[in-house]
Design a protein around this motif. Structure first.
Motif, short mmCIF file in Angstrom:
data_model
loop_
_atom_site.label_atom_id
_atom_site.label_comp_id
_atom_site.label_asym_id
_atom_site.label_seq_id
_atom_site.Cartn_x
_atom_site.Cartn_y
_atom_site.Cartn_z
N GLU A 100 0.76 -1.28 -0.03
CA GLU A 100 -0.02 -0.06 0.00
C GLU A 100 0.76 1.24 0.07
O GLU A 100 1.05 1.84 1.10
CB GLU A 100 -0.85 -0.06 1.09
N TRP A 182 -5.43 4.14 3.66
CA TRP A 182 -6.07 3.37 2.61
C TRP A 182 -7.64 3.42 2.82
O TRP A 182 -8.28 3.03 1.91
CB TRP A 182 -5.56 1.93 2.51
N SER A 197 -6.16 -1.49 12.20
CA SER A 197 -6.59 -1.22 10.96
C SER A 197 -5.26 -0.83 9.98
O SER A 197 -5.26 0.19 9.26
CB SER A 197 -7.42 0.38 11.22
N THR A 198 -4.38 -1.89 10.11
CA THR A 198 -3.23 -1.53 9.06
C THR A 198 -3.16 -2.74 8.08
O THR A 198 -3.75 -3.85 8.11
CB THR A 198 -2.05 -1.85 10.13
N ARG A 199 -2.49 -2.42 7.06
CA ARG A 199 -2.29 -3.33 5.95
C ARG A 199 -0.75 -3.11 5.66
O ARG A 199 -0.16 -2.44 6.10
CB ARG A 199 -2.98 -2.84 4.82
N SER A 272 -5.22 3.06 8.17
CA SER A 272 -6.29 3.37 7.33
C SER A 272 -6.57 4.90 7.45
O SER A 272 -7.11 5.35 6.69
CB SER A 272 -7.50 2.82 8.07
#
Ligand code: OGA
Ligand code: NI
Length: 343
Positions: A100, A182, A197-199, A272
């Motif tokens: 990301e 994101w 809420s992480t990627r 996010s």
């Protein structure tokens, strides 16, 4: 003195708070040398404060990078596809790795920066001034740290590492990563836990060069892979500090020190709700340099662990592999044969 700082506990599996060494570079040189060696042996990673790089320059570099990422997509694409130098979105390398992020990867050579500036910025001379000053400061800091490392390791040639970076043909790079939020509408997840809420922003890897100097804005995301007291691997979040630099041992330093120093595995998470920006100087030798464990690092009790290779060969191998590959393993020296007889 190693000051331990802890990061907030993240309740994902295998993600723990762990102390990261913080090294004050204004302390007496022999102390700093000793502590740098300890940190590189145990973690392959540490943070430096009182590093002497001006805050103005750090902010100018941050803003210059931010201005680039705020341009419309078609303007950014003028910086060229990442082959590997250039502007990239989501794709990292040539083998299907994605994250990301968007990024700009530049050669650290002043004439490369000067030429690229014309397609990157509406103010090319200011862009190349800031980037060249920043690269100069990051290279100088890297060389200082490498010299202190060599002194701490009691090498006869205390410039053994730094000459590779100060060589006019050094293949050092500057990477600027931008992890946009994101999902801007998602302030925090229901229980207020940011880690939920992480990627993956930039997947697990080690840096291939000698040393990396990273600076980020005040948004968390960097994690390093460490062993917990029970010997299990855990992802340790590194608390951001825009006034400091984070130093990584790269694969070549592990090879040259015959495995004494560890090339740290790390990754960056994108969240996010907040944009993260990181700027990394990768200190590398010239392409034709022969990399091999230094004679002072090899003895009968500590036989050579890696075969000699050129930086160019190493890069070629790396380009054929996924980001997470432990590529230095491919250059390990064969086990000495106990029995060579043919009977
Ligand atoms: C890298 C890297 C981490 C970050 O670009 O090699 O590890 O925080 N980046 O962007
Ligand atoms: Ni990295």
């Amino acid at each position: 003195m190693v000051v331990l700082s802890t990061s907030p506990v993240c309740n994902q599996t295998a993600c723990n708070a762990v102390g990261i060494p913080v090294i004050d570079l204004s302390r007496p040189r022999p102390d700093v040398s000793r502590i740098i060696v300890e940190a590189c042996k145990e973690f392959g990673f540490f943070k430096v404060i009182n590093h002497g790089v001006s805050k103005t320059l750090m902010e100018q570099m941050e803003n210059t990078a931010g201005e680039f990422f705020s341009l419309p997509a078609q303007e950014k694409e003028k910086a060229g596809p990442p082959t590997p130098l250039g502007y990239g979105v989501r794709n990292i390398g040539f083998n299907g790795d994605v994250g990301e992020l968007e990024y700009l990867l530049l050669h650290a050579n002043p004439s490369f920066i000067h030429h690229k500036a014309k397609v990157i910025s509406k103010e090319p001379s200011f862009f190349s001034y800031v980037v060249n000053e920043y690269v100069g400061a990051a290279r100088h800091l890297s060389c200082e740290i490498l010299d202190m490392l060599a002194e701490g390791l009691k090498l006869r040639n205390t410039k053994a590492f730094s000459t590779l970076l100060s060589d006019l043909e050094s293949d050092s790079l500057l990477r600027i990563n931008h992890y946009p939020p994101w999902n801007k509408n998602n302030n925090l997840s229901l229980n207020g836990n940011k880690c939920g809420s992480t990627r993956i922003g930039f997947g697990e890897h080690s840096d291939p060069q000698i040393i990396s100097v990273l600076r980020s804005n005040d948004v968390e995301g960097l994690q390093i892979l460490m062993s917990d007291p029970g010997g299990n691997s855990v992802w340790a979040p590194v608390a951001p500090d825009p006034d400091a630099f984070f130093i990584n041992v790269g694969d070549l330093l592990q090879a040259m020190t015959n495995g004494r120093l560890l090339s740290v595995r790390h990754r960056a998470m994108a969240n996010s709700h907040e944009a993260r920006q990181s700027i990394i100087f990768f200190g590398a030798p010239p392409l034709h340099s022969l990399i091999s464990p230094l004679p002072d690092m090899v003895s009968p009790a500590d036989p050579r662990k890696y075969n000699p290779f050129t930086w160019s060969e190493y890069k070629k191998t790396m380009y054929q592999l996924r980001l997470s590959h432990s590529r230095l393993d491919l250059f390990q020296a064969d086990e000495p044969q106990e029995n060579n007889s043919l009977d």
